[in-house]
Design a protein around this motif. Structure first.
Motif, PDB file in Angstrom:
ATOM      1  N   GLY A  36       0.824  -1.206   0.000  1.00 41.29           N
ATOM      2  CA  GLY A  36       0.000   0.000   0.000  1.00 41.29           C
ATOM      3  C   GLY A  36       0.855   1.251   0.000  1.00 41.29           C
ATOM      4  O   GLY A  36       0.599   2.211  -0.735  1.00 41.29           O
ATOM      5  N   ALA A  37       1.911   1.247   0.824  1.00 37.71           N
ATOM      6  CA  ALA A  37       2.798   2.412   0.906  1.00 37.71           C
ATOM      7  C   ALA A  37       3.464   2.696  -0.428  1.00 37.71           C
ATOM      8  O   ALA A  37       3.566   3.848  -0.865  1.00 37.71           O
ATOM      9  CB  ALA A  37       3.853   2.181   1.989  1.00 37.71           C
ATOM     10  N   LEU A  38       3.931   1.646  -1.103  1.00 41.25           N
ATOM     11  CA  LEU A  38       4.614   1.838  -2.385  1.00 41.25           C
ATOM     12  C   LEU A  38       3.662   2.382  -3.437  1.00 41.25           C
ATOM     13  O   LEU A  38       4.023   3.277  -4.220  1.00 41.25           O
ATOM     14  CB  LEU A  38       5.220   0.517  -2.831  1.00 41.25           C
ATOM     15  CG  LEU A  38       6.149   0.531  -4.045  1.00 41.25           C
ATOM     16  CD1 LEU A  38       7.213   1.603  -3.938  1.00 41.25           C
ATOM     17  CD2 LEU A  38       6.806  -0.833  -4.218  1.00 41.25           C
ATOM     18  N   ASN A  39       2.431   1.889  -3.465  1.00 44.13           N
ATOM     19  CA  ASN A  39       1.450   2.428  -4.406  1.00 44.13           C
ATOM     20  C   ASN A  39       1.127   3.881  -4.113  1.00 44.13           C
ATOM     21  O   ASN A  39       0.947   4.681  -5.028  1.00 44.13           O
ATOM     22  CB  ASN A  39       0.178   1.580  -4.374  1.00 44.13           C
ATOM     23  CG  ASN A  39       0.238   0.396  -5.302  1.00 44.13           C
ATOM     24  OD1 ASN A  39      -0.023   0.505  -6.491  1.00 44.13           O
ATOM     25  ND2 ASN A  39       0.610  -0.756  -4.761  1.00 44.13           N
ATOM     26  N   VAL A  40       1.064   4.245  -2.844  1.00 46.28           N
ATOM     27  CA  VAL A  40       0.805   5.640  -2.483  1.00 46.28           C
ATOM     28  C   VAL A  40       1.933   6.538  -2.981  1.00 46.28           C
ATOM     29  O   VAL A  40       1.692   7.600  -3.579  1.00 46.28           O
ATOM     30  CB  VAL A  40       0.630   5.775  -0.956  1.00 46.28           C
ATOM     31  CG1 VAL A  40       0.669   7.245  -0.539  1.00 46.28           C
ATOM     32  CG2 VAL A  40      -0.692   5.157  -0.509  1.00 46.28           C
ATOM     33  N   VAL A  41       3.182   6.114  -2.755  1.00 49.38           N
ATOM     34  CA  VAL A  41       4.322   6.928  -3.195  1.00 49.38           C
ATOM     35  C   VAL A  41       4.325   7.078  -4.709  1.00 49.38           C
ATOM     36  O   VAL A  41       4.502   8.188  -5.248  1.00 49.38           O
ATOM     37  CB  VAL A  41       5.646   6.319  -2.710  1.00 49.38           C
ATOM     38  CG1 VAL A  41       6.836   7.083  -3.305  1.00 49.38           C
ATOM     39  CG2 VAL A  41       5.719   6.349  -1.192  1.00 49.38           C
ATOM     40  N   LEU A  42       4.113   5.976  -5.425  1.00 50.97           N
ATOM     41  CA  LEU A  42       4.148   6.033  -6.893  1.00 50.97           C
ATOM     42  C   LEU A  42       3.020   6.893  -7.440  1.00 50.97           C
ATOM     43  O   LEU A  42       3.221   7.656  -8.397  1.00 50.97           O
ATOM     44  CB  LEU A  42       4.081   4.618  -7.461  1.00 50.97           C
ATOM     45  CG  LEU A  42       5.317   3.739  -7.188  1.00 50.97           C
ATOM     46  CD1 LEU A  42       5.051   2.294  -7.584  1.00 50.97           C
ATOM     47  CD2 LEU A  42       6.547   4.275  -7.924  1.00 50.97           C
ATOM     48  N   LYS A  43       1.843   6.795  -6.855  1.00 52.53           N
ATOM     49  CA  LYS A  43       0.733   7.653  -7.320  1.00 52.53           C
ATOM     50  C   LYS A  43       1.050   9.124  -7.073  1.00 52.53           C
ATOM     51  O   LYS A  43       0.705   9.988  -7.879  1.00 52.53           O
ATOM     52  CB  LYS A  43      -0.581   7.287  -6.634  1.00 52.53           C
ATOM     53  CG  LYS A  43      -1.764   8.093  -7.182  1.00 52.53           C
ATOM     54  CD  LYS A  43      -3.090   7.585  -6.676  1.00 52.53           C
ATOM     55  CE  LYS A  43      -4.265   8.364  -7.290  1.00 52.53           C
ATOM     56  NZ  LYS A  43      -4.355   8.207  -8.758  1.00 52.53           N
ATOM     57  N   THR A  44       1.730   9.385  -5.968  1.00 52.77           N
ATOM     58  CA  THR A  44       2.048  10.763  -5.596  1.00 52.77           C
ATOM     59  C   THR A  44       3.048  11.404  -6.557  1.00 52.77           C
ATOM     60  O   THR A  44       2.919  12.589  -6.890  1.00 52.77           O
ATOM     61  CB  THR A  44       2.609  10.805  -4.163  1.00 52.77           C
ATOM     62  OG1 THR A  44       1.643  10.236  -3.268  1.00 52.77           O
ATOM     63  CG2 THR A  44       2.929  12.227  -3.726  1.00 52.77           C
ATOM     64  N   ILE A  45       4.026  10.636  -7.040  1.00 51.26           N
ATOM     65  CA  ILE A  45       5.142  11.251  -7.767  1.00 51.26           C
ATOM     66  C   ILE A  45       5.130  11.051  -9.275  1.00 51.26           C
ATOM     67  O   ILE A  45       5.813  11.796  -9.990  1.00 51.26           O
ATOM     68  CB  ILE A  45       6.501  10.768  -7.216  1.00 51.26           C
ATOM     69  CG1 ILE A  45       6.711   9.272  -7.476  1.00 51.26           C
ATOM     70  CG2 ILE A  45       6.626  11.095  -5.731  1.00 51.26           C
ATOM     71  CD1 ILE A  45       8.091   8.762  -7.087  1.00 51.26           C
ATOM     72  N   LEU A  46       4.395  10.060  -9.782  1.00 51.76           N
ATOM     73  CA  LEU A  46       4.526   9.720 -11.200  1.00 51.76           C
ATOM     74  C   LEU A  46       3.579  10.495 -12.102  1.00 51.76           C
ATOM     75  O   LEU A  46       2.379  10.615 -11.810  1.00 51.76           O
ATOM     76  CB  LEU A  46       4.287   8.223 -11.420  1.00 51.76           C
ATOM     77  CG  LEU A  46       5.325   7.246 -10.873  1.00 51.76           C
ATOM     78  CD1 LEU A  46       4.953   5.812 -11.250  1.00 51.76           C
ATOM     79  CD2 LEU A  46       6.728   7.582 -11.369  1.00 51.76           C
ATOM     80  N   ASN A  47       4.126  10.990 -13.202  1.00 50.36           N
ATOM     81  CA  ASN A  47       3.337  11.434 -14.343  1.00 50.36           C
ATOM     82  C   ASN A  47       3.355  10.318 -15.380  1.00 50.36           C
ATOM     83  O   ASN A  47       4.286   9.497 -15.404  1.00 50.36           O
ATOM     84  CB  ASN A  47       3.927  12.719 -14.947  1.00 50.36           C
ATOM     85  CG  ASN A  47       3.682  13.935 -14.074  1.00 50.36           C
ATOM     86  OD1 ASN A  47       2.570  14.153 -13.603  1.00 50.36           O
ATOM     87  ND2 ASN A  47       4.730  14.718 -13.845  1.00 50.36           N
ATOM     88  N   PRO A  48       2.357  10.277 -16.275  1.00 54.58           N
ATOM     89  CA  PRO A  48       2.351   9.220 -17.307  1.00 54.58           C
ATOM     90  C   PRO A  48       3.657   9.203 -18.096  1.00 54.58           C
ATOM     91  O   PRO A  48       4.140  10.250 -18.540  1.00 54.58           O
ATOM     92  CB  PRO A  48       1.159   9.601 -18.191  1.00 54.58           C
ATOM     93  CG  PRO A  48       0.240  10.345 -17.277  1.00 54.58           C
ATOM     94  CD  PRO A  48       1.148  11.125 -16.353  1.00 54.58           C
ATOM     95  N   GLY A  49       4.232   8.019 -18.241  1.00 49.94           N
ATOM     96  CA  GLY A  49       5.471   7.867 -19.000  1.00 49.94           C
ATOM     97  C   GLY A  49       6.733   8.022 -18.189  1.00 49.94           C
ATOM     98  O   GLY A  49       7.836   7.747 -18.701  1.00 49.94           O
ATOM     99  N   ASP A  50       6.623   8.450 -16.922  1.00 49.08           N
ATOM    100  CA  ASP A  50       7.814   8.532 -16.074  1.00 49.08           C
ATOM    101  C   ASP A  50       8.407   7.141 -15.874  1.00 49.08           C
ATOM    102  O   ASP A  50       7.681   6.151 -15.743  1.00 49.08           O
ATOM    103  CB  ASP A  50       7.460   9.121 -14.706  1.00 49.08           C
ATOM    104  CG  ASP A  50       7.358  10.635 -14.727  1.00 49.08           C
ATOM    105  OD1 ASP A  50       7.764  11.252 -15.730  1.00 49.08           O
ATOM    106  OD2 ASP A  50       6.871  11.213 -13.728  1.00 49.08           O
ATOM    107  N   GLU A  51       9.734   7.078 -15.808  1.00 51.76           N
ATOM    108  CA  GLU A  51      10.412   5.800 -15.654  1.00 51.76           C
ATOM    109  C   GLU A  51      10.814   5.559 -14.202  1.00 51.76           C
ATOM    110  O   GLU A  51      11.209   6.488 -13.481  1.00 51.76           O
ATOM    111  CB  GLU A  51      11.648   5.751 -16.548  1.00 51.76           C
ATOM    112  CG  GLU A  51      11.302   5.760 -18.032  1.00 51.76           C
ATOM    113  CD  GLU A  51      12.519   5.664 -18.937  1.00 51.76           C
ATOM    114  OE1 GLU A  51      12.320   5.560 -20.170  1.00 51.76           O
ATOM    115  OE2 GLU A  51      13.663   5.689 -18.424  1.00 51.76           O
TER     116      GLU A  51
END
Length: 398
Positions: A109-124
């Motif tokens: 859950g924590a990892l999904n929260v962080v990724l949703k917070t920081i990623l724009n579409p296409g970010d690697e």
């Protein structure tokens, strides 16, 4: 029309080898009996939570806090977040605040929260091979693109040059895991310092913030007094994601947290985004009862000596049979080289001897296989004759 999306249908076909092998084990147990099947597939601790957890549980049951089952702040109970912050402050020598912690439904859950917070579409997002397979799916959940970078193939330690070569203007994050699943290695302080210097240099060169996400559910399971260096000391733009699934043997309770480095650029803005993402992903809130229980257990763990005893017994036995592997520093996994070129064929061969393993292909690393030794010591001992037969059939000299 299919009842699921095409992408999900494709993901299911490529989904976790761990679960597939566990299901094979269910069939074998039904046929031969549980005591004659040697299942090393799941990182599901066989130990019970430590006594301090039971004490806290009984204390809370006998004297419940009024309103203890109601909604709370989306980030979790402040007293629990403050307890986590105090522990991290001591480990990092940095002033971590409770406001920089969000209680979550486990490390996933924590990892999904962080990724949703920081990623724009296409970010690697760079993931280090071998890796926990769910990383790829989590990254995809939020429009990111996983980029696989091998660790050193002899030691499974960080290959700083390879990571540097993979960073570009699209790189947004790097995920590390120490002690590592599936290899058990711990990344030493000098490697984390080199990673921090690399990331800082690339951020300056590219004009882009890069987040190092440290996945740490095994951080309290290390052997021979070898500590796990705190990432906050070495990488300014870093976030810890973790759970108490392993250190307190609570995998079914789904209790963990994310914590941001107080040195992170615009840390308040990141935390605002993380609290929002925690809510809209539907993970709000982490279980209330577990939050209260783990608040006072931030320096408690299961008996590490028991895991080390299993590691030593198993490692010595398997290496004598000719299996080649890096001796783990922590966690509870081995990641040996497959005696057969095709690791999936080797895992199938092992099934003939009622030994259940996970092929390295499931971790992005064909040619290896994973053993989870968080099992009863008696099962390890009972399995050794079957391992000897397997080694002979696979052509190992022993």
């Amino acid at each position: 029309m299919m009842p699921v999306a095409d992408k999900i249908s494709g993901f299911i076909a490529k989904s976790s080898w761990i679960r597939k092998m566990f299901e094979e084990g269910e069939k074998l147990r039904a046929e031969f009996g549980a005591d004659k099947v040697y299942d090393f597939t799941l990182g599901n601790p066989d130990v019970e939570p430590p006594q301090p957890f039971r004490d806290e549980f009984q204390k809370l049951a006998k004297a419940p806090v009024p309103g203890m089952h109601r909604y709370m702040n989306n980030a979790g109970y402040l007293e629990t977040r403050n307890a986590v912050a105090r522990m991290l402050s001591a480990a990092s020598d940095l002033p971590v605040q409770g406001s920089q912690v969000v209680m979550t439904c486990g490390a996933g859950g924590a990892l999904n929260v962080v990724l949703k917070t920081i990623l724009n579409p296409g970010d690697e997002v760079i993931i280090l091979t071998p890796y926990f397979v769910e990383y790829r799916f989590y990254i995809d959940n939020h429009g990111g693109v996983p980029v696989e970078v091998w660790t050193d193939r002899d030691t499974f330690q960080l290959d700083i040059a390879a990571i540097g070569a993979a960073i570009n203007e699209k790189t947004r994050a790097i995920i590390i895991c120490s002690p590592n699943n599936p290899t058990g290695v711990i990344y030493p302080a000098e490697s984390l310092a080199a990673l921090g210097a690399l990331v800082a240099g690339k951020e300056k060169e590219l004009g882009r913030q890069i987040c190092v996400i440290s996945d740490e559910p095994y951080a309290r399971i290390s052997y021979e007094g070898k500590g796990v260096p705190n990432i906050f000391r070495y990488v300014a733009n870093s976030v810890i994601v973790t759970s108490h699934s392993k250190d307190l043997a609570l995998p079914g309770e789904r209790i963990g947290y994310l914590a941001a480095n107080p040195r992170m650029k615009d840390v308040e803005q990141f935390m605002e985004g993380a609290v929002f993402s925690n809510r809209v992903l539907g993970f709000v809130n982490a279980p209330a009862l577990m939050q209260r229980l783990v608040a006072g257990l931030q320096h408690v763990s299961v008996d590490i000596n028991a895991y080390q005893e299993k590691r030593d017994l198993f490692y010595e036995s398997l290496t004598k049979l000719g299996f080649k592997m890096v001796k783990p520093d922590g966690a509870f996994y081995f990641f040996p080289k497959s005696p057969l070129a095709d690791d999936i064929e080797f895992v199938k061969l092992a099934q003939k001897h009622r030994i259940l393993l996970v092929p390295g292909a499931g971790f992005g690393a064909p040619g290896y296989f994973r053993i989870a030794y968080c099992v009863d010591k008696g099962m390890i001992e009972r399995s050794l004759p079957a391992w000897a037969e397997l080694a002979r059939e696979a052509g190992l000299a022993g």
